[in-house]
Design a protein around this motif. Sequence first.
Motif, PDB file in Angstrom:
ATOM      1  N   SER A  62      64.703  88.128  -1.161  1.00  0.00           N
ATOM      2  CA  SER A  62      63.986  89.216  -1.835  1.00  0.00           C
ATOM      3  C   SER A  62      63.241  90.083  -0.839  1.00  0.00           C
ATOM      4  O   SER A  62      63.212  91.316  -0.966  1.00  0.00           O
ATOM      5  CB  SER A  62      63.019  88.629  -2.872  1.00  0.00           C
ATOM      6  N   LYS A  73      72.443  90.354  -2.796  1.00  0.00           N
ATOM      7  CA  LYS A  73      71.461  89.630  -3.612  1.00  0.00           C
ATOM      8  C   LYS A  73      72.150  88.715  -4.616  1.00  0.00           C
ATOM      9  O   LYS A  73      71.701  87.586  -4.850  1.00  0.00           O
ATOM     10  CB  LYS A  73      70.546  90.637  -4.323  1.00  0.00           C
ATOM     11  N   SER A 101      68.670  84.213   3.977  1.00  0.00           N
ATOM     12  CA  SER A 101      69.026  85.102   2.873  1.00  0.00           C
ATOM     13  C   SER A 101      70.516  85.355   2.818  1.00  0.00           C
ATOM     14  O   SER A 101      71.076  85.637   1.778  1.00  0.00           O
ATOM     15  CB  SER A 101      68.286  86.433   3.014  1.00  0.00           C
TER      16      SER A 101
END
Length: 530
Positions: free
Chosen positions: A309, A324, A299
């Motif tokens: 997520s 993100k 991530s």
Amino acid sequence: LETPLRHCGRRGAAISMRAAAWAAVLACAALAGGAEAKVAQGEIQLSSIYTERYLTKFLVEAEADVEARIKLDIPGEFWNAQHQLTVTVFDEDGHARFQDMLAKGSLCDDRIKQAFTTQGVGPANQDIRINWENDQDTKFYYFYALDCQLEWYKAPEFPELGYSVDVQTSSSGHLPSDEQGLLTFNTVMAGVLLILFCWFAHLALVQINKQGIVHLFFIILMAAYSLQIIALVCESLHLFVYNRDGKGLRWQYSLIPMDFISEMSQGASEHIIALLLVFLASGWTTISIADLTITTAPSSVGQSASAASSVLDGDQSLMGILSKMQAKFLKKHPVLRRNIHKMIRTFGNPFKKKDSGVGRITLGTVFIATTTFIELVLEMFGRTYHDHFSQFHDHEHWPGKLIIVMRIAMWVAFIVGSGATYAASVPGSAMQKFTTKISLLGSIWLLAFPVTVFMAERLPPRFRNQFVVIGSVLLQAVALQYLMYLSLFSQAFQQVSSVSDPRKSSALPSSTSQGKQVNGLGRKFKVALD
């Protein structure tokens, strides 16, 4: 342990007292000393194409009396041709019109009409003295040598003319107005930082005595601190001498160019701090991206949208949103994603040893050496623009602007590393809180200097030098104190980093002190690399 520690404490206090006394004496001498003049020396060559040559500029305070003494060294054969040689002085408005006419194309006879005053030069009149009163606001005055007669015939190749310009005002200090106050400022800052440095060194020695080990992060930080003090001391000495003879300790006037050493030391100190921030943001001394599980590491570099997520879902903080966005962007650019992943792994463990054909080197040290070399080369190129008529501080030329670009690039690497570390940390953990805090403060520091230079461009020329010099020193001082605070006092940093207790990280015996005593304790001195 008590006897050597008490000795260390007394020694540190004695050093601090000597430092304070030195700072006070130098400050008093700086305030008491008077100057003779600003002196500019060099050589120029005139021709039919270049009928004017810039000599120097000087910032004069309002209502100050000015005395300028210009001595020209002109070979006898120069006068064999027709000449109309003058020493010409422009004020700010006249110089702006002069440069505009020069850029658009005009005759020398028309350009010289924009001058504040002119003085003719002849074979028997090569020592010029010009006096005037600046009855207007504080402003720059520009000195030129003009020979408008050369425009009217094809002049032969003339020999170079030597010149020496001494400019002096009746105002106190006798430095150019844009240099006034900097001697006192640099002297006081050098004294304050030297006292703090001795205190921090004493605390570090106490810690080393207890643990028998020191972290490489702290050694590098102390080196940056030392370079900043050296920069301030050298600049103070340069300005002190400048205040006495109008020349200072520059390359052309001194065997020891304190002004040059000061600028190089300041640049190196700032660069080291920028590198430390980038490495901290990427997980050095805290966590290793390479050692994290597949549910968190991808991530951070955008390898798995679902993993991103799951880790950051519901995190509406600024860092969470940025992480993100970073993961989604890198997912669309796989080549960039792989390179970013390598960069983060390198910065997160910059001193990890690898065997190579040229010895034991690390990618981190190669990056440090390369960027430092580029920074210092740009600093050296910037010195060639010293006293140029269009330059009013050390970053108003192309090498200075490239240094600003490097600082912004460092900030980009810092933000990318921060986003990766934040995403790879346990949600709501102390690591995420620390990453959020250092991301904010580090961004402020990394971007503050480019903003300072940008703001200086909007100021009148007479304020730019002081604004940039004082701003850069204060920003560097704040950064040094903050990183020292993290290393020695911050409990939040101690929870997530091995800097305060290097025994938590891997360590190697130091090649410089292995087997020797440290403060009489008979311990091997070790350096933690993480």
